[in-house]
Write a protein that holds these residues in place. Structure first.
Motif, PDB file in Angstrom:
ATOM      1  N   MET A 137       1.042  -1.031   0.235  1.00 34.53           N
ATOM      2  CA  MET A 137      -0.495  -0.060   0.165  1.00 34.53           C
ATOM      3  C   MET A 137       1.043   1.377   0.253  1.00 34.53           C
ATOM      4  N   PRO A 138       1.624   1.083   0.305  1.00 30.82           N
ATOM      5  CA  PRO A 138       2.444   2.436   0.560  1.00 30.82           C
ATOM      6  C   PRO A 138       3.666   2.611  -0.689  1.00 30.82           C
ATOM      7  N   GLY A 139       3.781   1.763  -1.185  1.00 32.90           N
ATOM      8  CA  GLY A 139       4.149   1.064  -1.979  1.00 32.90           C
ATOM      9  C   GLY A 139       3.436   1.894  -3.668  1.00 32.90           C
ATOM     10  N   LEU A 140       2.565   1.699  -3.550  1.00 30.95           N
ATOM     11  CA  LEU A 140       1.295   2.039  -4.358  1.00 30.95           C
ATOM     12  C   LEU A 140       1.147   3.874  -4.582  1.00 30.95           C
ATOM     13  N   LYS A 141       0.594   4.605  -3.459  1.00 28.45           N
ATOM     14  CA  LYS A 141       1.037   5.449  -3.222  1.00 28.45           C
ATOM     15  C   LYS A 141       2.009   6.726  -3.503  1.00 28.45           C
ATOM     16  N   ALA A 142       3.623   5.850  -3.019  1.00 29.20           N
ATOM     17  CA  ALA A 142       4.249   6.733  -3.873  1.00 29.20           C
ATOM     18  C   ALA A 142       4.676   6.764  -4.947  1.00 29.20           C
ATOM     19  N   ARG A 143       4.269   4.660  -5.740  1.00 29.31           N
ATOM     20  CA  ARG A 143       4.309   5.380  -7.024  1.00 29.31           C
ATOM     21  C   ARG A 143       3.516   6.400  -8.015  1.00 29.31           C
ATOM     22  N   LYS A 144       2.296   6.350  -7.308  1.00 34.25           N
ATOM     23  CA  LYS A 144       1.634   8.060  -7.744  1.00 34.25           C
ATOM     24  C   LYS A 144       2.174   9.213  -7.043  1.00 34.25           C
ATOM     25  N   LYS A 145       2.704   9.644  -6.293  1.00 28.89           N
ATOM     26  CA  LYS A 145       3.290  10.603  -6.475  1.00 28.89           C
ATOM     27  C   LYS A 145       4.163  10.699  -7.011  1.00 28.89           C
ATOM     28  N   ILE A 146       5.466   9.757  -7.400  1.00 30.52           N
ATOM     29  CA  ILE A 146       6.022   9.950  -8.196  1.00 30.52           C
ATOM     30  C   ILE A 146       6.207  10.187  -9.379  1.00 30.52           C
ATOM     31  N   TYR A 147       4.980   9.191 -10.259  1.00 33.51           N
ATOM     32  CA  TYR A 147       4.385   9.696 -11.200  1.00 33.51           C
ATOM     33  C   TYR A 147       3.826  11.358 -11.638  1.00 33.51           C
ATOM     34  N   GLN A 148       3.374  11.735 -10.230  1.00 33.85           N
ATOM     35  CA  GLN A 148       2.283  13.232 -11.044  1.00 33.85           C
ATOM     36  C   GLN A 148       3.569  14.194 -10.961  1.00 33.85           C
ATOM     37  N   GLU A 149       4.923  13.769 -10.211  1.00 37.35           N
ATOM     38  CA  GLU A 149       6.035  14.353  -9.835  1.00 37.35           C
ATOM     39  C   GLU A 149       7.181  14.529 -10.992  1.00 37.35           C
ATOM     40  N   GLY A 150       7.126  12.860 -11.708  1.00 37.43           N
ATOM     41  CA  GLY A 150       7.784  12.773 -12.728  1.00 37.43           C
ATOM     42  C   GLY A 150       7.689  12.868 -13.811  1.00 37.43           C
ATOM     43  N   LEU A 151       8.579  11.849 -14.924  1.00 44.11           N
ATOM     44  CA  LEU A 151       8.400  12.378 -15.899  1.00 44.11           C
ATOM     45  C   LEU A 151       7.821  10.907 -16.975  1.00 44.11           C
ATOM     46  N   GLY A 152       6.890   9.603 -16.382  1.00 44.31           N
ATOM     47  CA  GLY A 152       6.534   8.782 -16.824  1.00 44.31           C
ATOM     48  C   GLY A 152       4.980   9.420 -17.591  1.00 44.31           C
ATOM     49  N   SER A 153       4.686   8.450 -18.761  1.00 45.75           N
ATOM     50  CA  SER A 153       3.273   8.827 -18.711  1.00 45.75           C
ATOM     51  C   SER A 153       2.118   7.795 -17.113  1.00 45.75           C
TER      52      SER A 153
ATOM     53  N   PHE B 163       1.678   0.461 -15.358  1.00 46.07           N
ATOM     54  CA  PHE B 163       2.591  -0.698 -15.832  1.00 46.07           C
ATOM     55  C   PHE B 163       2.960  -0.950 -14.442  1.00 46.07           C
ATOM     56  N   VAL B 164       4.140  -0.183 -14.127  1.00 43.26           N
ATOM     57  CA  VAL B 164       4.770  -0.001 -12.619  1.00 43.26           C
ATOM     58  C   VAL B 164       3.604  -0.345 -11.269  1.00 43.26           C
ATOM     59  N   SER B 165       2.865   0.171 -11.034  1.00 41.06           N
ATOM     60  CA  SER B 165       1.616   0.014 -10.418  1.00 41.06           C
ATOM     61  C   SER B 165       2.073  -1.796 -10.169  1.00 41.06           C
ATOM     62  N   SER B 166       1.171  -2.197 -11.965  1.00 36.82           N
ATOM     63  CA  SER B 166       0.799  -3.931 -11.629  1.00 36.82           C
ATOM     64  C   SER B 166       2.060  -3.914 -11.449  1.00 36.82           C
ATOM     65  N   VAL B 167       3.062  -4.714 -11.420  1.00 34.22           N
ATOM     66  CA  VAL B 167       4.555  -4.833 -11.569  1.00 34.22           C
ATOM     67  C   VAL B 167       4.233  -4.869 -10.179  1.00 34.22           C
ATOM     68  N   HIS B 168       4.362  -3.916  -9.616  1.00 36.16           N
ATOM     69  CA  HIS B 168       4.818  -3.243  -7.559  1.00 36.16           C
ATOM     70  C   HIS B 168       3.188  -4.343  -6.788  1.00 36.16           C
TER      71      HIS B 168
END
Length: 274
Positions: free
Chosen positions: A226-242, A248-253
């Protein structure tokens, strides 16, 4: 031995293995290019053994070791943020308390920084080991150029955290380390990249990184999911990914978090390593 205006930033807490810490800190003081400062953030009260070890080191190296004690354990992100602010040099090299630098690490990275004023961060590849450094489990090779790093960051962390050297001013301008359980470093890198800073990974293994089933266990289970999913959302919002990259990365996580530990170890060693 030449001393360079570099601060090595480390954070230590009560569960640190004293023998691992001794190997790590010795590898710092055995560098061909000595850092002007080793800044050690004590993240909360430590054991008597760790305190005695730190006191002994301080008596030997004096002002070269800066100790920043925190009254309570605040976690890696907050501890490193305090450490970055306290470092007295512009160049800061990160190091963990259970890994081992090769003797030329700081020299090679400082040369890169001196030769390219546009570089805000430079990392390297690592050799992963368990127990003794000759018990190699694998090699983690990272993208080399700024363009490759930016593309890689859309789905995965583009740096081995314990290998990075960065400019303090650049890191402070994008908000320093921030709390994001297990992803504090990745979150910082994507903010640097999105802000337009230049990055590089030296294509050499500059650090022996300690790993094994204990590390894989920390990257699994519901408490990591759960913390990882929240973190990946934050990284998506602040980063360069689509958004596609984020899905994709959330599914792998999710898949990796819910794997049995041995299978997770196999996945990390065979699918995510070289």
């Amino acid at each position: 031995m030449k001393v360079e205006k570099i601060s090595v930033l480390m954070s230590i807490y009560i569960n640190e293995n004293p023998s691992y810490f001794k190997e790590a800190i010795n590898s710092v003081f055995e560098q061909t290019l000595q850092p002007e400062e080793v800044l050690l953030v004590e993240d909360g009260p430590l054991t008597d053994e760790l305190n005695a070890m730190i006191s002994e080191i301080k008596s030997k190296v004096g002002k070269q070791l800066t100790i920043v004690p925190l009254a309570e354990n605040v976690g890696l992100g907050k501890a490193l943020a305090v450490g970055v602010k306290a470092c007295r040099n512009e160049l800061i090299a990160r190091m963990d308390c259970d890994d081992i630098m090769i003797p030329s690490r700081l020299e090679l990275q400082s040369e890169e920084m001196e030769n390219d004023a546009s570089l805000a961060i430079v990392g390297s590849n690592i050799t992963e080991f368990h127990g003794e450094i000759d018990n190699v489990l694998g090699y983690k090779k990272m993208p080399a150029s700024n363009e490759e790093i930016r593309e890689f960051s859309k789905k995965r962390n583009p740096f081995n955290h314990m290998t990075v050297m960065f400019r303090k001013e650049s890191v402070m301008k994008v908000g320093n380390y921030q709390s994001l359980n297990g992803f504090e470093d990745y979150y910082l890198w994507v903010r640097l990249l999105k802000a337009g800073y230049t990055a590089k990974n030296i294509q050499k293994d500059l650090v022996y990184a300690r790993t094994g089933l204990d590390m894989y266990a920390r990257r699994g289970g519901f408490n990591y999911l759960m913390p990882g999913l929240k973190a990946r959302k934050k990284i998506y919002q602040e980063g360069l990914g689509s958004f596609k990259d984020y899905l994709f990365v959330s599914s792998v996580h999710i898949c990796v978090s819910l794997m049995p530990n041995k299978m997770r170890g196999w996945f990390y060693e065979k699918k995510l390593r070289n």
